[in-house]
Design a protein around this motif. Structure first.
Motif, PDB file in Angstrom:
ATOM      1  N   GLY A 178     -16.277 -28.883 -28.756  1.00  0.00           N
ATOM      2  CA  GLY A 178     -15.095 -29.640 -28.332  1.00  0.00           C
ATOM      3  C   GLY A 178     -13.828 -29.008 -28.868  1.00  0.00           C
ATOM      4  O   GLY A 178     -13.771 -27.807 -29.129  1.00  0.00           O
ATOM      5  N   GLN A 179     -12.821 -29.821 -29.060  1.00  0.00           N
ATOM      6  CA  GLN A 179     -11.519 -29.362 -29.548  1.00  0.00           C
ATOM      7  C   GLN A 179     -11.169 -30.128 -30.817  1.00  0.00           C
ATOM      8  O   GLN A 179     -11.643 -31.238 -31.042  1.00  0.00           O
ATOM      9  CB  GLN A 179     -10.431 -29.561 -28.498  1.00  0.00           C
ATOM     10  CG  GLN A 179     -10.689 -28.847 -27.178  1.00  0.00           C
ATOM     11  CD  GLN A 179      -9.536 -28.982 -26.206  1.00  0.00           C
ATOM     12  OE1 GLN A 179      -8.375 -29.018 -26.612  1.00  0.00           O
ATOM     13  NE2 GLN A 179      -9.837 -29.067 -24.933  1.00  0.00           N
ATOM     14  N   VAL A 188     -11.687 -25.291 -26.345  1.00  0.00           N
ATOM     15  CA  VAL A 188     -13.049 -25.774 -26.588  1.00  0.00           C
ATOM     16  C   VAL A 188     -13.813 -24.704 -27.368  1.00  0.00           C
ATOM     17  O   VAL A 188     -13.995 -23.582 -26.896  1.00  0.00           O
ATOM     18  CB  VAL A 188     -13.766 -26.080 -25.256  1.00  0.00           C
ATOM     19  CG1 VAL A 188     -15.203 -26.516 -25.527  1.00  0.00           C
ATOM     20  CG2 VAL A 188     -13.014 -27.165 -24.493  1.00  0.00           C
ATOM     21  N   HIS A 189     -14.255 -25.045 -28.564  1.00  0.00           N
ATOM     22  CA  HIS A 189     -14.961 -24.089 -29.404  1.00  0.00           C
ATOM     23  C   HIS A 189     -15.777 -24.847 -30.440  1.00  0.00           C
ATOM     24  O   HIS A 189     -15.690 -26.076 -30.557  1.00  0.00           O
ATOM     25  CB  HIS A 189     -13.973 -23.143 -30.095  1.00  0.00           C
ATOM     26  CG  HIS A 189     -13.155 -23.809 -31.160  1.00  0.00           C
ATOM     27  ND1 HIS A 189     -12.070 -24.614 -30.865  1.00  0.00           N
ATOM     28  CD2 HIS A 189     -13.268 -23.803 -32.523  1.00  0.00           C
ATOM     29  CE1 HIS A 189     -11.546 -25.077 -31.989  1.00  0.00           C
ATOM     30  NE2 HIS A 189     -12.260 -24.607 -33.005  1.00  0.00           N
ATOM     31  N   ALA A 190     -16.543 -24.104 -31.196  1.00  0.00           N
ATOM     32  CA  ALA A 190     -17.312 -24.654 -32.314  1.00  0.00           C
ATOM     33  C   ALA A 190     -17.001 -23.825 -33.554  1.00  0.00           C
ATOM     34  O   ALA A 190     -17.002 -22.592 -33.496  1.00  0.00           O
ATOM     35  CB  ALA A 190     -18.803 -24.626 -32.027  1.00  0.00           C
ATOM     36  N   HIS A 191     -16.715 -24.508 -34.644  1.00  0.00           N
ATOM     37  CA  HIS A 191     -16.453 -23.821 -35.917  1.00  0.00           C
ATOM     38  C   HIS A 191     -17.734 -23.830 -36.734  1.00  0.00           C
ATOM     39  O   HIS A 191     -18.382 -24.869 -36.909  1.00  0.00           O
ATOM     40  CB  HIS A 191     -15.337 -24.533 -36.679  1.00  0.00           C
ATOM     41  CG  HIS A 191     -14.993 -23.861 -37.980  1.00  0.00           C
ATOM     42  ND1 HIS A 191     -14.244 -22.710 -38.040  1.00  0.00           N
ATOM     43  CD2 HIS A 191     -15.317 -24.185 -39.269  1.00  0.00           C
ATOM     44  CE1 HIS A 191     -14.103 -22.346 -39.306  1.00  0.00           C
ATOM     45  NE2 HIS A 191     -14.744 -23.222 -40.069  1.00  0.00           N
ATOM     46  N   PHE A 192     -18.126 -22.660 -37.238  1.00  0.00           N
ATOM     47  CA  PHE A 192     -19.397 -22.503 -37.942  1.00  0.00           C
ATOM     48  C   PHE A 192     -19.162 -21.852 -39.297  1.00  0.00           C
ATOM     49  O   PHE A 192     -18.471 -20.833 -39.394  1.00  0.00           O
ATOM     50  CB  PHE A 192     -20.362 -21.647 -37.108  1.00  0.00           C
ATOM     51  CG  PHE A 192     -21.667 -21.344 -37.780  1.00  0.00           C
ATOM     52  CD1 PHE A 192     -22.553 -22.360 -38.090  1.00  0.00           C
ATOM     53  CD2 PHE A 192     -22.006 -20.039 -38.109  1.00  0.00           C
ATOM     54  CE1 PHE A 192     -23.762 -22.084 -38.717  1.00  0.00           C
ATOM     55  CE2 PHE A 192     -23.213 -19.750 -38.721  1.00  0.00           C
ATOM     56  CZ  PHE A 192     -24.082 -20.772 -39.027  1.00  0.00           C
ATOM     57  N   GLU A 193     -19.726 -22.458 -40.347  1.00  0.00           N
ATOM     58  CA  GLU A 193     -19.596 -21.926 -41.699  1.00  0.00           C
ATOM     59  C   GLU A 193     -20.974 -21.821 -42.345  1.00  0.00           C
ATOM     60  O   GLU A 193     -21.863 -22.638 -42.083  1.00  0.00           O
ATOM     61  CB  GLU A 193     -18.703 -22.819 -42.567  1.00  0.00           C
ATOM     62  CG  GLU A 193     -17.256 -22.880 -42.124  1.00  0.00           C
ATOM     63  CD  GLU A 193     -16.402 -23.684 -43.089  1.00  0.00           C
ATOM     64  OE1 GLU A 193     -16.882 -23.952 -44.225  1.00  0.00           O
ATOM     65  OE2 GLU A 193     -15.265 -24.046 -42.732  1.00  0.00           O
TER      66      GLU A 193
END
Length: 291
Positions: A178-179, A188-193
């Protein structure tokens, strides 16, 4: 002893006893072999068959390799990289996030697909869901805990399909991309850590590698962070609400050159723009007095 049939009878009896002994030895050997085979089969059944006669699922988290948190990696694009102090200037520039007229160093990667297309976010590793929350800046956030004190964090999710306490297998869908407010420029993207002992590491350095390899490089990441200035990027845990965030004001407080200027400022006789003139007048007056 004088009878002719005695010796043949003795020979036949001895031969019969020998044959019986041979047959008995072969039979006992076969029994031992069957018993050993049965024990081996029981051991194999105990390894692969559970108590409910179901095939046991082996623990694969130790042997899993870190994967991109998307179903189809070929269609995913990393639009924001992890800020690495050893990276080139161009890579470091692509790892900065502009928010509220201020740049922050990215502690993970932002993944997008196509032009604003939605996509499913999957688990990069098998683990346990330890936190599911809604953040005003980062959207829906999901944290998974794995072996070797490794955690993965997924944010900017529009929908979440799991809840805290669930056991997740690698590749299971966590939610939909989502945003969010912090990475609004990425759409629209996904943040990954990926974090080791609570410290973020570069996920791109460990894609396709085992979880144990993250531990070997965590020390290097910490040494680099100690020798450089800490980033002021807001973390998921420490970031206040969106309404409470304001950029730090740039205040340049000039130090007074001498006590005379400080006293003139306190008395309010002159303003800051007249300071050089005050210095010249004071110097001329002092020279006249001395003369």
């Amino acid at each position: 002893m004088r009878k002719k049939w005695l010796y043949p009878a003795l020979y036949l009896a001895v031969a019969a006893m020998v044959l019986v002994g041979v047959f008995w030895y072969q039979s006992s050997s076969n029994d031992v072999a069957d018993q050993l085979n049965e024990e081996n089969q029981n051991v194999e059944d105990e390894v692969f068959i559970g108590q409910d006669d179901e095939e046991a699922v082996p623990v694969t988290s130790q042997g899993e390799n870190l994967e991109m948190p998307v179903a189809n990696q070929d269609e995913a694009t990393i639009v924001t990289k992890y800020f690495d102090y050893d990276a080139t200037d161009e890579e470091q520039e692509s790892a900065l996030v502009l928010y509220n007229n201020k740049y922050y160093q990215s502690k993970g990667i932002d993944i997008a697909k196509g032009e604003g297309e939605e996509f499913a976010v999957t688990a990069a590793l098998s683990g346990t869901v330890t936190e599911v929350k809604e953040d005003p800046l980062y959207g829906n956030v999901v944290e998974l805990t794995h072996d070797d004190d490794v955690t993965t964090v997924y944010s900017s999710l529009a929908e979440v399909e799991i809840q805290s306490g669930d056991e997740i297998e690698q590749g299971d869908v966590i939610g939909q991309a989502g945003q969010n407010s912090f990475g609004q420029s990425n759409g629209v993207h996904a943040h990954f850590e990926v974090r080791k002992d609570g410290e973020p590491v570069n996920p791109e350095n460990f894609f396709g590698q085992a979880v144990s390899s993250i531990e070997s490089a965590a020390t290097t990441e910490e040494e680099v962070s100690e020798t450089t200035e800490p980033s002021d990027e807001p973390t998921l845990e420490e970031e206040p609400s969106e309404s409470g965030i304001q950029p730090a004001p740039e205040q340049d407080e000039p130090a007074p050159e001498d006590e005379g200027e400080a006293e003139s400022d306190e008395s309010g006789e002159t303003d800051d723009t007249d300071e050089p003139i005050i210095d010249e007048e004071s110097s001329s007056s002092s020279s006249t007095t001395q003369s």
